[in-house]
Design a protein around this motif. Sequence first.
Motif, PDB file in Angstrom:
ATOM      1  N   TYR A  89     -13.063   6.076 -17.575  1.00 40.07           N
ATOM      2  CA  TYR A  89     -13.554   5.770 -16.206  1.00 40.07           C
ATOM      3  C   TYR A  89     -15.039   5.449 -16.210  1.00 40.07           C
ATOM      4  O   TYR A  89     -15.757   5.845 -15.290  1.00 40.07           O
ATOM      5  CB  TYR A  89     -13.336   6.950 -15.254  1.00 40.07           C
ATOM      6  N   PHE A  90     -15.497   4.761 -17.232  1.00 41.65           N
ATOM      7  CA  PHE A  90     -16.949   4.648 -17.439  1.00 41.65           C
ATOM      8  C   PHE A  90     -17.678   3.886 -16.347  1.00 41.65           C
ATOM      9  O   PHE A  90     -18.828   4.210 -16.053  1.00 41.65           O
ATOM     10  CB  PHE A  90     -17.242   4.059 -18.817  1.00 41.65           C
ATOM     11  N   ASN A  91     -17.011   2.925 -15.718  1.00 43.14           N
ATOM     12  CA  ASN A  91     -17.693   2.210 -14.633  1.00 43.14           C
ATOM     13  C   ASN A  91     -17.940   3.123 -13.437  1.00 43.14           C
ATOM     14  O   ASN A  91     -19.034   3.158 -12.871  1.00 43.14           O
ATOM     15  CB  ASN A  91     -16.895   0.977 -14.211  1.00 43.14           C
ATOM     16  N   GLN A  92     -16.905   3.861 -13.076  1.00 38.00           N
ATOM     17  CA  GLN A  92     -17.048   4.822 -11.968  1.00 38.00           C
ATOM     18  C   GLN A  92     -18.068   5.892 -12.302  1.00 38.00           C
ATOM     19  O   GLN A  92     -18.933   6.233 -11.497  1.00 38.00           O
ATOM     20  CB  GLN A  92     -15.714   5.511 -11.692  1.00 38.00           C
ATOM     21  N   LYS A  93     -17.959   6.416 -13.508  1.00 34.80           N
ATOM     22  CA  LYS A  93     -18.826   7.526 -13.885  1.00 34.80           C
ATOM     23  C   LYS A  93     -20.287   7.094 -13.999  1.00 34.80           C
ATOM     24  O   LYS A  93     -21.194   7.883 -13.721  1.00 34.80           O
ATOM     25  CB  LYS A  93     -18.333   8.180 -15.174  1.00 34.80           C
ATOM     26  N   ALA A  94     -20.516   5.859 -14.399  1.00 35.58           N
ATOM     27  CA  ALA A  94     -21.897   5.365 -14.474  1.00 35.58           C
ATOM     28  C   ALA A  94     -22.534   5.426 -13.088  1.00 35.58           C
ATOM     29  O   ALA A  94     -23.670   5.877 -12.927  1.00 35.58           O
ATOM     30  CB  ALA A  94     -21.914   3.937 -15.019  1.00 35.58           C
ATOM     31  N   LYS A  95     -21.789   5.000 -12.093  1.00 37.23           N
ATOM     32  CA  LYS A  95     -22.308   5.061 -10.721  1.00 37.23           C
ATOM     33  C   LYS A  95     -22.522   6.504 -10.290  1.00 37.23           C
ATOM     34  O   LYS A  95     -23.525   6.845  -9.664  1.00 37.23           O
ATOM     35  CB  LYS A  95     -21.332   4.395  -9.751  1.00 37.23           C
ATOM     36  N   LYS A  96     -21.559   7.338 -10.626  1.00 35.05           N
ATOM     37  CA  LYS A  96     -21.662   8.746 -10.243  1.00 35.05           C
ATOM     38  C   LYS A  96     -22.906   9.392 -10.839  1.00 35.05           C
ATOM     39  O   LYS A  96     -23.610  10.144 -10.161  1.00 35.05           O
ATOM     40  CB  LYS A  96     -20.418   9.509 -10.695  1.00 35.05           C
ATOM     41  N   LEU A  97     -23.162   9.099 -12.094  1.00 31.19           N
ATOM     42  CA  LEU A  97     -24.345   9.678 -12.750  1.00 31.19           C
ATOM     43  C   LEU A  97     -25.611   9.244 -12.040  1.00 31.19           C
ATOM     44  O   LEU A  97     -26.532  10.043 -11.823  1.00 31.19           O
ATOM     45  CB  LEU A  97     -24.399   9.248 -14.223  1.00 31.19           C
ATOM     46  N   LYS A  98     -25.656   7.986 -11.664  1.00 30.44           N
ATOM     47  CA  LYS A  98     -26.843   7.480 -10.969  1.00 30.44           C
ATOM     48  C   LYS A  98     -26.940   8.090  -9.568  1.00 30.44           C
ATOM     49  O   LYS A  98     -28.040   8.359  -9.073  1.00 30.44           O
ATOM     50  CB  LYS A  98     -26.827   5.954 -10.917  1.00 30.44           C
TER      51      LYS A  98
END
Length: 225
Positions: A92-101
């Motif tokens: 889920y790296f696209n979603q998680k990248a946003k979440k981290l930001k």
Amino acid sequence: MLKQIYGRLLAEYGAQGWWPVTKKEKPEYSGGPKTEKQQLEVIFGAILTQNTSWKNAEKAIIELNRRRLIDIDRMLEIHADKLALAIKSSGYFNQKAKKLKNVAALLKKHPLKELEKLEIKKLRLLLLSVEGIGPETADSIILYALRKPVFVVDTYTKRIFSRVGLIDKKRDYDDVQRFFHSKLKKDEKLFNEYHALIVEHAKRYCRKEPLCKNCIVNSFCKAAK
DNA sequence: GCCCAGGAGCCCG
DNA sequence: CGGGCTCATGGG
């Protein structure tokens, strides 16, 4: 009953010493994150491990460390696509990248020093206002990064204790959490260790297809036979 | 190949 | 409010 099961799990598996990853000492409860960077690592890690094996999440955390991204400003600066590449292993790296930001943005606005002073209820609401942080992730952050006593409920918790016969599987998150809060002393260290032990037990015995025959707490369990 | 892993958001009735 | 769908990699 909850306390007895805890004692049994602890005696069998030992202290799990959860969080953070990049600690020097291992197994015994290390006292949790000490530096702000370690707290950050726990917070980012809580997102990376969402519905993902710890192994895959851990790889991503190591990669974040390697790229010096366990840092609020650098996390805000990096482009989401590039970040996604770094955390690929966690899924889920696209979603998680946003979440981290998103969390980084919250922490920029409300530094850890400030969050630490908030009462748990307000802290929780603030975390839940972030897109990508649901109840379990919020509570994991409160417990494992900020070290305040909230009981973390996950699918394993529901699975184990509904089988045991103490809760109804269909009860929602807050409801199950209230049950544990009402039965246990609000002790950060206890909650920290208990949740970790639950995860360990679910992996070893209380799987989807449970291994009741050799389960170490089957004497407490309604479903076991 | 199939199943699952330390969830959350969104949509739909 | 409950159920179903999507997101995605890596290990068994």
